[in-house]
Design a protein around this motif. Structure first.
Motif, mmCIF file in Angstrom:
data_model
loop_
_atom_site.group_PDB
_atom_site.id
_atom_site.type_symbol
_atom_site.label_atom_id
_atom_site.label_comp_id
_atom_site.label_asym_id
_atom_site.label_seq_id
_atom_site.Cartn_x
_atom_site.Cartn_y
_atom_site.Cartn_z
ATOM 1 N N SER A 185 0.828 -1.211 0.000
ATOM 2 C CA SER A 185 0.000 0.000 0.000
ATOM 3 C C SER A 185 0.859 1.256 0.000
ATOM 4 C CB SER A 185 -0.934 0.002 1.217
ATOM 5 O OG SER A 185 -1.924 -1.008 1.093
ATOM 6 N N THR A 186 2.026 1.183 0.603
ATOM 7 C CA THR A 186 2.953 2.319 0.585
ATOM 8 C C THR A 186 3.397 2.612 -0.844
ATOM 9 O OG1 THR A 186 3.738 1.713 2.792
ATOM 10 C CG2 THR A 186 5.136 3.182 1.509
ATOM 11 N N VAL A 187 3.626 1.561 -1.629
ATOM 12 C CA VAL A 187 3.985 1.732 -3.039
ATOM 13 C C VAL A 187 2.841 2.393 -3.797
ATOM 14 C CG1 VAL A 187 4.536 0.526 -5.186
ATOM 15 C CG2 VAL A 187 5.577 -0.214 -3.036
ATOM 16 N N ALA A 188 1.618 1.914 -3.581
ATOM 17 C CA ALA A 188 0.461 2.482 -4.273
ATOM 18 C C ALA A 188 0.326 3.970 -3.985
ATOM 19 C CB ALA A 188 -0.808 1.736 -3.850
ATOM 20 N N ALA A 189 0.500 4.354 -2.724
ATOM 21 C CA ALA A 189 0.395 5.764 -2.357
ATOM 22 C C ALA A 189 1.516 6.596 -2.988
ATOM 23 C CB ALA A 189 0.428 5.906 -0.839
ATOM 24 N N ALA A 190 2.695 6.001 -3.142
ATOM 25 C CA ALA A 190 3.830 6.723 -3.719
ATOM 26 C C ALA A 190 3.597 7.071 -5.183
ATOM 27 C CB ALA A 190 5.108 5.905 -3.571
#
Length: 569
Positions: free
Chosen positions: A71-76
């Motif tokens: 999810s951190t990747v998606a937000a980035a």
């Protein structure tokens, strides 16, 4: 630029399948770290040197356990970490925009315009005070300022119709609480699609949905891709979801890429041990029930709980709703009864009645031969300890102001134990029994993962020494490995303590893994009931057959075939 306490990421070759100008998404050496404390001297790295690409019209699934960084990747990709105190390194290009170098104006054009994001919980993304159609129209006008309000409302109705909302002109005037979970997720998709984005980022879009609604949402995403040519980045912990929804899979663990390949390669012939472990942990509807093989040795001849003609109504005379309608069932000593059905089928209401958290409107409920359906709270008090419930969301059922140890100790004190040392000692024993360190007694719920909080909920339910445990969706929001651990724990407790379980879930594969018998609910009624193997192997009711046909499978070809059958139906 580096952050205090964070070393520079390792350099890895990017996974590039074409020239940069032909790519919809290009991520190179992405690293994201969050401050571990308030002084900024240390940081926790959530993503560590990740690289991948996505071509226009293609779909990539990012899978992994909770905390893997997906999810951190998606937000980035939309630079949602900007201004949060997070440190971000590497290069992120989306739809021609260098995300990290873009100014606020360029980011506003990207977000919702060329790239849109759909989150796991639509309620947190929709304003409860405004009509669904008005919210979609507002997003549309932000990116199309020359469009009139009337045209924006018309566009809102158009996209609501596109995502399958019946009677869209009328439902556009509804507020979020008037929509079901599946309808809210469709509304969020409509909002994302209003400006015809080139990329859709979907972060766990089907986690809380039952299997039939999940299948509808995934089919919708597939159809939208086919019609619009948009790219899809799908984040999920459910490997069955990616099987029929994406072209490639990226498996993450601890912020790094563990394995990356086509969906067929990764799911059929995984190379890495971690990917194999994830696949092995996925419950399957065609597997032998694990808990049934490990049945308690005490046998199941004695009936522990018996319901006959249970009925529960809500509301007044003019707006009365029947949630449970003439339900009859038995729960035997030491067995696991699975209760499945779609959202709104009455499962949770029935479960609450079985432990007398709700009073039946009609019918009888007998526990160990005694009629408890009409007992007052005072007369029920001696039996409360024997009838316990584990709830779906441990966050809402645990007091955030009390330590986990005190939450477990509360039922012991409520039962009349005034010896504080003995209560604390027993609470520590229960924490240890469910796999938690007793030294964590004084920590608070927010300091734990979802799986750990669920273990606290189970420990608290065990404190009074129950004979029947009703588990309401206890693993629905957990990743597959944590899910398997909780199911294994429940199996151990059942064998060691002789517990009877009523296991409520919308995930048929999970119910298959834990249950001796299964009851299928629809519209407040039980439409089919029997031994687990018979119901799953030879379902008699069309509704049961439909549920089983909607369960995600790990074979991409089978998944595609099922989608074609649903489209033709």
């Amino acid at each position: 630029m580096t952050s205090p306490g964070v070393t520079s990421p390792d350099t890895r070759p990017a996974d590039v399948s074409g020239a940069a100008e032909d790519l919809l998404v290009e991520v190179r050496d992405l690293s994201v770290a969050f401050p571990a404390d308030g002084d900024g001297d240390s940081a926790v790295r959530a993503v560590d040197g990740l690289s991948f690409t996505l071509a226009p019209g293609r779909a990539l699934g990012i899978v992994g356990e909770s905390g893997s960084g997906k999810s951190t990747v998606a937000a980035a990709l939309l630079d949602l970490h900007r201004g949060t105190g997070a440190w971000v390194g590497g290069t992120v290009r989306v739809a021609g925009t260098d995300v990290r170098a873009a100014d606020e104006r360029a980011l506003r054009r990207l977000r919702g315009g060329r790239a849109a994001m759909v989150f796991q919980d639509p309620l947190s993304s929709l304003d409860p005070y405004y009509a669904i159609g008005d919210q979609i129209a507002e997003v549309y006008r932000v990116h199309r300022p020359d469009v009139s309000r009337r045209a924006a409302r018309a566009r809102a109705v158009e996209v609501l119709e596109r995502v399958g909302i019946a009677d869209a002109p009328r439902r556009a005037r509804s507020r979020p609480h008037e929509f079901s979970g599946g309808m809210r997720q469709r509304a969020l998709l409509a909002m994302a699609l209003a400006c015809e984005p080139r990329l859709l980022i979907a972060d766990e879009p089907t986690t809380a949905l039952d299997v039939t609604v999940q299948a509808q949402i995934l089919d919708l995403l597939h159809d939208l891709r086919a019609e619009t040519g948009m790219g899809l980045l799908l984040v999920t912990h459910d490997l069955g979801v990616v099987a029929g929804s994406v072209d490639e899979v990226l498996v993450m663990r601890g912020g790094r890429a563990v394995e990356h390949g086509t969906v067929g390669e990764v799911l059929r012939t995984p190379r890495e041990p971690y990917t194999k472990e994830l696949l092995a942990a996925v419950p399957r509807v065609d597997a032998e029930p694990a808990v049934r093989r490990a049945r308690a040795s005490g046998g199941e001849d004695g009936v522990l709980l018996e319901a006959a003609g249970l009925r529960r109504e809500f509301g007044g005379r003019r707006n009365r709703t029947t949630a449970v309608d003439e339900v009859s069932l038995t729960v035997r000593e030491g067995e696991v009864l699975g209760l499945v059905g779609e959202s709104g089928s009455g499962k949770t209401t029935l479960g609450r009645m079985l432990v007398r958290l709700l009073d039946p409107t009609a019918g009888t409920l007998r526990y160990r031969g005694h009629d408890i359906g009409a007992l007052t709270d005072r007369k029920l008090r001696p039996l409360r300890s024997e009838l316990q419930m584990v709830f779906q969301d441990p966050v809402s059922s645990l007091n955030p102001r009390r330590s986990i140890g005190e939450s477990v100790a509360d039922p012991l004190r409520a039962a009349g134990d005034r010896d504080d040392a003995r209560v604390v000692r027993r609470a520590c024993e229960l924490l240890e029994r469910v796999g938690l360190d007793p030294a964590w007694y004084h920590r608070y719920p927010h300091e734990f993962s979802g799986g750990q909080r669920q273990r606290v909920g189970i420990a608290r339910a065990l404190a009074p020494g129950p004979r029947l445990l009703v588990c309401d969706e206890p693993v629905s929001a957990l990743d597959v490995t944590t899910q398997a651990q909780i199911m294994e724990l429940l199996g151990e407790l059942r064998r060691e303590l002789g517990l009877a379980l009523v296991f409520i879930a919308h995930d048929l594969a999970v119910v298959r893994a834990v249950s001796d018998r299964v009851a299928v609910m629809r519209g407040g009624r039980i439409v089919e009931e029997g031994p687990t193997g018979e119901v799953y192997g030879r379902p008699a009711h069309p509704y049961t057959k439909g549920l089983l046909a909607a369960v995600p499978v790990l074979d991409p070809d089978v998944s595609a075939g099922r989608r074609a059958l649903r489209a033709a139906a």
